[in-house]
Design a protein around this motif. Structure first.
Motif: not given
Length: 207
Positions: A74-76, A83-85, A120-121, A201-202
C-alpha cells in the motif's frame, strides 16, 4: 438465463467505470496523444488482469492474511501515485508540458507503463476481487472455471471502457489541449492523484 452472471456484469461495469487513479492517468496520457492514451488504457487493463489472476489463484488471500505485506504494498502504491501527481502538477505549471509529452517517441511506452503500474500497485484491488468474485459462484459448481469467467468479464470491460475514455478525451482534444484548459486539466488530475496517493500512503501508517 444465469441471474448471478447478469448481476455480476452490472457490478463489474460499475467497478471498472468508477473514477480513480487509473482513470486519471488515462485522461492525462490521452491529452498527450491518442496513441499514448490508448496505450495507457491497455496498461490499466493489464494491471487489472494481474489482480484478477491473483484473486483466482488465491494469492490475494495471502495479502489479506499478512497485514505487514499488505501495508508495504500500500505504501509502495501510494508513493507511485504521488509521483504521478507530481509529474502532472509540474506539467500544469509549464504551458508546454502536454505538447512536449506528445512529441516524445516513447510516449506510448510511457503510457503503457503508467497504466499498468498504477493499477498493478493498488493492493486493495485483489482484496476487492477476492471478496466479490466468490459471491457470484453458484453453490455446488466448480469454483475455478466460474471465477475465471468472472475475471474475464472484468478485464473485457476494462479493455472496452478505458480505450473509450482515451478516445473521447482525444476527440475533445482541440479544446482540451488549449494551453489554459490543458493546464487546468493537469492541475485537477495532479490534485486528484495527490489525494489518492496520500490516502494510500497514510492509511497504513495511521492504522
Amino acid at each position: 438465463m444465469d441471474a448471478q452472471l447478469v448481476a455480476f456484469t452490472g457490478v463489474a461495469a460499475g467497478m471498472v467505470a468508477m473514477p480513480g487513479a487509473d482513470f486519471a492517468v488515462v485522461v492525462r496520457n490521452a491529452l498527450a496523444s491518442r496513441r499514448a492514451g490508448v496505450a495507457c488504457a491497455v496498461g490499466v487493463a493489464g494491471g487489472l488482469l494481474v489482480h484478477t489472476a491473483l484473486a483466482v489463484a488465491g494469492v490475494a488471500a495471502v495479502l489479506a492474511a499478512v497485514p505487514t505485506l499488505f501495508r508495504a504494498l500500500q505504501v509502495l502504491g501510494g508513493i507511485y501515485v504521488l509521483y504521478l501527481a507530481w509529474r502532472a502538477l509540474r506539467s500544469a505549471a509549464r504551458p508546454r508540458g502536454v505538447q512536449a509529452l506528445a512529441d516524445e517517441p516513447a510516449a506510448r511506452a510511457g503510457g503503457l507503463r503508467e497504466g499498468f503500474l498504477t493499477n498493478a500497485l493498488n493492493p486493495k484491488a485483489p482484496i476487492t476481487f477476492l471478496s466479490v468474485l466468490p459471491q457470484f459462484v453458484p453453490d455446488g459448481s466448480p469454483a475455478m472455471p466460474r471465477t475465471l469467467l468472472l475475471a474475464t468479464i472484468v478485464v473485457v470491460f476494462a479493455l472496452l471502457w478505458f480505450p473509450v475514455v482515451a478516445l473521447l478525451v482525444d476527440r475533445l482534444g482541440r479544446w482540451l489541449r488549449r494551453p489554459r484548459t490543458a493546464r487546468a486539466v493537469e492541475a485537477v488530475t495532479g490534485t486528484a492523484l495527490g489525494v489518492l496517493g496520500l490516502v494510500l500512503l497514510l492509511e497504513p501508517l495511521l492504522a
